[in-house]
Design an enzyme around this catalytic site. Sequence first.
Site, PDB file in Angstrom:
ATOM      1  N   ARG A 158      -2.303  22.965 -15.420  1.00 49.07           N
ATOM      2  CA  ARG A 158      -1.515  22.429 -15.688  1.00 49.07           C
ATOM      3  C   ARG A 158      -1.036  21.851 -17.414  1.00 49.07           C
ATOM      4  NH1 ARG A 158      -0.037  17.497 -11.638  1.00 49.07           N
ATOM      5  NH2 ARG A 158       2.009  15.969 -12.931  1.00 49.07           N
ATOM      6  N   GLU A 206      13.000  19.358 -23.546  1.00 48.47           N
ATOM      7  CA  GLU A 206      11.779  19.967 -22.522  1.00 48.47           C
ATOM      8  C   GLU A 206      12.230  20.924 -21.348  1.00 48.47           C
ATOM      9  OE1 GLU A 206       7.958  17.912 -22.087  1.00 48.47           O
ATOM     10  OE2 GLU A 206       9.773  17.109 -22.512  1.00 48.47           O
ATOM     11  N   LYS A 263       8.577  24.348 -14.373  1.00 52.63           N
ATOM     12  CA  LYS A 263       7.703  23.176 -14.157  1.00 52.63           C
ATOM     13  C   LYS A 263       7.161  23.071 -12.468  1.00 52.63           C
ATOM     14  CE  LYS A 263       6.079  18.198 -14.510  1.00 52.63           C
ATOM     15  NZ  LYS A 263       6.353  16.886 -15.203  1.00 52.63           N
ATOM     16  N   ARG A 320       0.769  -1.315   0.159  1.00 50.56           N
ATOM     17  CA  ARG A 320      -0.453  -0.044  -0.453  1.00 50.56           C
ATOM     18  C   ARG A 320       0.710   1.575   0.124  1.00 50.56           C
ATOM     19  NH1 ARG A 320      -2.833  -3.521   3.197  1.00 50.56           N
ATOM     20  NH2 ARG A 320      -4.875  -4.160   2.578  1.00 50.56           N
ATOM     21  N   HIS A 328      11.214  11.381 -27.644  1.00 51.51           N
ATOM     22  CA  HIS A 328      10.065  12.073 -27.075  1.00 51.51           C
ATOM     23  C   HIS A 328      10.521  13.667 -27.083  1.00 51.51           C
ATOM     24  CE1 HIS A 328       7.004  13.472 -24.557  1.00 51.51           C
ATOM     25  NE2 HIS A 328       7.714  14.261 -24.044  1.00 51.51           N
ATOM     26  N   LYS A 342       4.040  12.192 -10.887  1.00 55.47           N
ATOM     27  CA  LYS A 342       2.920  11.035 -11.916  1.00 55.47           C
ATOM     28  C   LYS A 342       4.226   9.964 -12.460  1.00 55.47           C
ATOM     29  CE  LYS A 342       0.123  13.950 -15.309  1.00 55.47           C
ATOM     30  NZ  LYS A 342       0.384  14.125 -16.400  1.00 55.47           N
ATOM     31  N   ASN A 359       1.867  20.411 -21.707  1.00 54.78           N
ATOM     32  CA  ASN A 359       1.389  19.858 -23.033  1.00 54.78           C
ATOM     33  C   ASN A 359       1.873  20.463 -24.120  1.00 54.78           C
ATOM     34  OD1 ASN A 359       0.696  18.010 -21.722  1.00 54.78           O
ATOM     35  ND2 ASN A 359      -1.850  18.232 -21.958  1.00 54.78           N
ATOM     36  N   GLU A 371      -3.833  18.309 -11.955  1.00 52.30           N
ATOM     37  CA  GLU A 371      -4.220  18.744 -13.740  1.00 52.30           C
ATOM     38  C   GLU A 371      -6.138  19.029 -14.145  1.00 52.30           C
ATOM     39  OE1 GLU A 371      -3.279  15.710 -16.351  1.00 52.30           O
ATOM     40  OE2 GLU A 371      -1.504  17.062 -16.785  1.00 52.30           O
ATOM     41  N   HIS A 383       3.036  18.479 -27.290  1.00 49.75           N
ATOM     42  CA  HIS A 383       3.415  17.380 -27.178  1.00 49.75           C
ATOM     43  C   HIS A 383       1.803  16.645 -27.927  1.00 49.75           C
ATOM     44  CE1 HIS A 383       6.019  17.818 -23.791  1.00 49.75           C
ATOM     45  NE2 HIS A 383       5.993  16.319 -23.306  1.00 49.75           N
ATOM     46  N   HIS A 388       3.283  13.533 -29.617  1.00 51.68           N
ATOM     47  CA  HIS A 388       3.191  12.325 -30.099  1.00 51.68           C
ATOM     48  C   HIS A 388       2.251  11.250 -30.511  1.00 51.68           C
ATOM     49  CE1 HIS A 388       1.523  13.202 -25.574  1.00 51.68           C
ATOM     50  NE2 HIS A 388       2.482  12.474 -25.341  1.00 51.68           N
TER      51      HIS A 388
HETATM   52 ZN    ZN Z   1       7.242  15.597 -22.464  1.00 55.66          ZN
END
Ligand code: ZN
Length: 358
Positions: free
Chosen positions: A239, A183, A225, A120, A262, A141, A243, A235, A246, A250
């Site tokens: 936030r 980034e 960030k 847990r 990336h 995340k 992106n 989010e 992105h 993606h």
């Molecule tokens: Zn990224």
Amino acid sequence: KTIRIETTNHAYPVLIGSKIINQLPKLLIQTGISQKTKILIISDENVAPLYLQVVVDQLNKFDAISYVVPAGDVSKAIGEVEKIITYAIQHGLDRSSVILALGGGVIGDLAGFVASIYMRGIRYVQCPTTILAHDSSVGGKVGINHALGKNLIGSFYQPQFVLYDTSFLTTLPTREVRSGLVEVLKHGLIADRQFVDWLEKNADSLLHLDQEAVSYALKQGIKIKADIVMEDEKEQGIRAILNFGHTLGHVIETLSNYQYLHGEAVAIGMFFAAKLAAKLGWLSKEEEAFYQHLLQKFKCKTSIPKEYDTNQMMNIMLRDKKFKNGQIRMVLPIAIGQVKIEQNIDPKFIFETLNELK
Ligand code: ZN
Ligand code: ADP
């Protein structure tokens, strides 16, 4: 050079500098992790031969063991999680034990996720070894992929601290250095004009991993960030500006079957956003040109491969989980160091801009 990240129920320090791995024992103790604590180091097959021993040597007074997974995204898988958990149980990790992530974003996501679910939840600490990981080391995340999509399984879970030894970055492949720096550029371009100017001036030092320059860049990127994440942990709103670049990024990663790294894909995505913003009259032609100049200074491509079908790119963008009910929501620049979120963009302009980028 310590940054403090505060979230609702947990604050943690991020230390950045060259050859600071020797601070690890002290930091552990300061965080309340005693020498009796069992520490499981998780690393990958590229990083372990380079740095695992260095870290183990620092932990000679602690009860440290290690587990090495294959390099790359393949390890962000439920099967790998289960193997690590089996190893952890067999080696007696209990609720008071600690996981140490030694590697790039993949290891941070995987090790953090295991820590978030083992008994847990147990404590974890991060030693990032890529530039790109400056991004994933803040924000909490953690997670893994599912056969049906990336990052579909995960949690929000914060580390006890992040220890970023920039001397570890010197062994990164050139493409990984460039990709990670994109980034950092993104963090400047969404929030801090002065930092963007500094990045432009210091592009060569950064590409050559000048230790002073890299430490500063990571520190600034993380600060930007962290400020955004602290304002919007789950989010809900602001936030989303993280992106930036992105959405199309993606698409390019997907269509190239992840042949584009990336950051390489995000660089194209950011230039696309600048071009679209210029078309909409929000960004001047000079600012659009500056975007191109900046990205080229960092040795990034800014065009979309000719063979990519524009309709297909549009469709993939519409499927993006971050889109609200079929509307193309995009983060677009309105100045250097400033972006805004726009919901209602006429798809016609998106289509045109995609074609112009080929
Ligand atoms: Zn990224
Ligand atoms: P990310 O780029 O998301 O941070 P990865 O964990 O996939 O993610 O790292 C990118 C690649 O670089 C992987 O193949 C990894 O094994 C390798 N790598 C990570 N850190 C280093 C390093 N310091 N030196 C050499 N290779 C590294």
